[in-house]
Design a protein around this motif. Structure first.
Motif, PDB file in Angstrom:
ATOM      1  N   UNK A   1       0.822  -1.206   0.000  1.00 22.05           N
ATOM      2  CA  UNK A   1       0.000   0.000   0.000  1.00 22.05           C
ATOM      3  C   UNK A   1       0.860   1.263   0.000  1.00 22.05           C
ATOM      4  N   UNK A   2       1.910   1.278   0.823  1.00 20.85           N
ATOM      5  CA  UNK A   2       2.722   2.495   0.904  1.00 20.85           C
ATOM      6  C   UNK A   2       3.496   2.744  -0.385  1.00 20.85           C
ATOM      7  N   UNK A   3       3.777   1.688  -1.140  1.00 20.65           N
ATOM      8  CA  UNK A   3       4.428   1.865  -2.437  1.00 20.65           C
ATOM      9  C   UNK A   3       3.459   2.475  -3.439  1.00 20.65           C
ATOM     10  N   UNK A   4       2.219   2.014  -3.404  1.00 20.76           N
ATOM     11  CA  UNK A   4       1.219   2.516  -4.336  1.00 20.76           C
ATOM     12  C   UNK A   4       0.896   3.980  -4.094  1.00 20.76           C
ATOM     13  N   UNK A   5       0.790   4.365  -2.838  1.00 22.40           N
ATOM     14  CA  UNK A   5       0.342   5.725  -2.522  1.00 22.40           C
ATOM     15  C   UNK A   5       1.493   6.715  -2.374  1.00 22.40           C
ATOM     16  N   UNK A   6       2.598   6.270  -1.805  1.00 26.42           N
ATOM     17  CA  UNK A   6       3.674   7.205  -1.466  1.00 26.42           C
ATOM     18  C   UNK A   6       4.989   6.931  -2.180  1.00 26.42           C
ATOM     19  N   UNK A   7       5.037   5.883  -2.998  1.00 28.76           N
ATOM     20  CA  UNK A   7       6.278   5.561  -3.697  1.00 28.76           C
ATOM     21  C   UNK A   7       7.388   5.093  -2.791  1.00 28.76           C
ATOM     22  N   UNK A   8       7.031   4.522  -1.625  1.00 31.08           N
ATOM     23  CA  UNK A   8       8.031   4.071  -0.665  1.00 31.08           C
ATOM     24  C   UNK A   8       8.347   2.587  -0.891  1.00 31.08           C
ATOM     25  N   UNK A   9       9.625   2.239  -0.856  1.00 29.97           N
ATOM     26  CA  UNK A   9      10.059   0.859  -1.025  1.00 29.97           C
ATOM     27  C   UNK A   9      11.065   0.507   0.064  1.00 29.97           C
ATOM     28  N   UNK A  10      10.963  -0.701   0.589  1.00 33.09           N
ATOM     29  CA  UNK A  10      11.836  -1.157   1.658  1.00 33.09           C
ATOM     30  C   UNK A  10      11.799  -2.679   1.689  1.00 33.09           C
ATOM     31  N   UNK A  11      12.517  -3.267   2.632  1.00 33.58           N
ATOM     32  CA  UNK A  11      12.416  -4.716   2.796  1.00 33.58           C
ATOM     33  C   UNK A  11      10.967  -5.115   3.069  1.00 33.58           C
ATOM     34  N   UNK A  12      10.249  -4.284   3.814  1.00 30.54           N
ATOM     35  CA  UNK A  12       8.875  -4.630   4.167  1.00 30.54           C
ATOM     36  C   UNK A  12       7.934  -4.577   2.952  1.00 30.54           C
TER      37      UNK A  12
END
Length: 347
Positions: free
Chosen positions: A230-241
């Protein structure tokens, strides 16, 4: 350095939204075989090294070619990347035919063409073996446990690979069954291949962003929506999680035997579904136990802090697989992986 144009060192599936036959694969026309016959090279004579550049559809690698007892010769090897169509292969072979006639010091000539098939994708394997891995509610317990062991073994190997990548501070961003390979010994390899706009039109949408402060022009980025957190879709955030979220989708793919997640939903519909708390239902079949589905859903927690890390997933899957014994021997059943990505045979 002279190039050997390698048209198919890796698998050559036709991946089209309209393909329904899981066993359909690329057949190279006899027209090309005849014209290139004097330039065909065995993959056993090639050593592919690091990549030196890539375009939209191809990657160029450094490499060596060895013929009999000759000293290995440095080459450049051009390959198609990711999943591509027959027309892409034909275009590359047409380029090879043109290069055959070149003979000038300042023009790159053709040494040869390799048409050897390499390892196939995990997704193709799952679809190819679907009939053998499907267990009904009435199946005997030993059959259910054997299939469960095999599918958990796949998930464990991917988790091991991702645990290593996480330890190297590498974020994959596109973990999915299509981007994992399986070799002839049944070893799963996490990989990262180029994506084709046409092939993934149903599962990807484009996000616009500006290049730099100096260059305000817009560029487009293709996103694998159905595998994204969800955070990738909305905020463009990427991490191990966020990779962990994708891993949960991959596990769903494995236990669904290669079916497409969120059937019937387009990318926009998937985002709306996730925003309202929706998640994939458990894959059908006795192979996916409640504990396995619970592991998947833990990867899809809305808060990244509530998701496990890959080292935790390795431990959890080991605990699930330990009572079922070790890895299943894949030898002899992974000889053909050239299947399509899209599939309308949903559960």
């Amino acid at each position: 350095m002279r190039p050997v144009t390698n048209g198919a060192t890796r698998s050559m599936p036709i991946d089209s939204d309209n393909i329904q036959d899981d066993n359909q694969h690329v057949e190279i026309s006899s027209h090309y075989i005849d014209q290139l016959s004097s330039h065909l090279i065995s993959g056993l004579n090639l050593t592919i090294q690091e990549s030196v550049g890539q375009g939209e559809f191809g990657i160029v690698y450094r490499g060596l070619i060895s013929v009999k007892n000759d000293i290995p010769q440095a080459i450049a090897a051009k390959t198609l990347k990711g999943f591509y169509s027959k027309s892409d292969i034909d275009s590359l072979l047409d380029e090879c035919i043109i290069m055959m006639s070149f003979d000038n010091l300042n023009v790159l000539p053709l040494i040869g063409v390799c048409l050897d098939l390499g390892p196939g994708s995990l997704l193709s394997y799952l679809k190819k073996e679907r009939a053998n891995l499907t267990v009904a509610d009435t199946s005997e317990e030993d059959i259910v446990l054997n299939v469960r062991k095999q599918l958990l073994s796949i998930c464990l190997q991917v988790a091991n690979g991702m645990c290593y990548l996480a330890s190297q501070r590498f974020i994959h961003r596109d973990l999915a069954a299509r981007n994992c390979m399986i070799d002839d010994n049944g070893i799963i390899k996490v990989a990262d291949f180029g994506l084709s706009e046409d092939i993934y039109a149903k599962n990807y949408f484009r996000q616009f962003k500006r290049n730099t402060n100096e260059s305000p022009s817009l560029t487009t980025v293709k996103l694998p929506v159905k595998w994204m957190a969800i955070e990738s879709l909305h905020d463009g955030l990427f991490s191990e999680k966020t990779d962990v979220w994708s891993y949960g989708i991959l596990c769903w793919e494995v236990f669904s035997l290669g079916r497409v997640p969120y059937p019937g939903l387009d990318p926009v519909g998937v985002v709306e579904f996730l925003d309202t708390g929706g998640r994939l239902l458990a894959p059908r079949g006795e192979a996916c136990s409640k504990e396995i589905y619970s592991l998947m859903t833990s990867c899809w927690s809305e808060s990244p802090d509530d998701r496990p890390v890959f080292s935790d997933l390795v431990s959890s899957i080991n605990a699930l697989i330990e009572p079922l014994a070790g890895y299943l021997d894949f030898n002899g059943i992974s000889d053909n992986f050239n299947n399509s990505i899209e599939d309308d045979d949903y559960v």
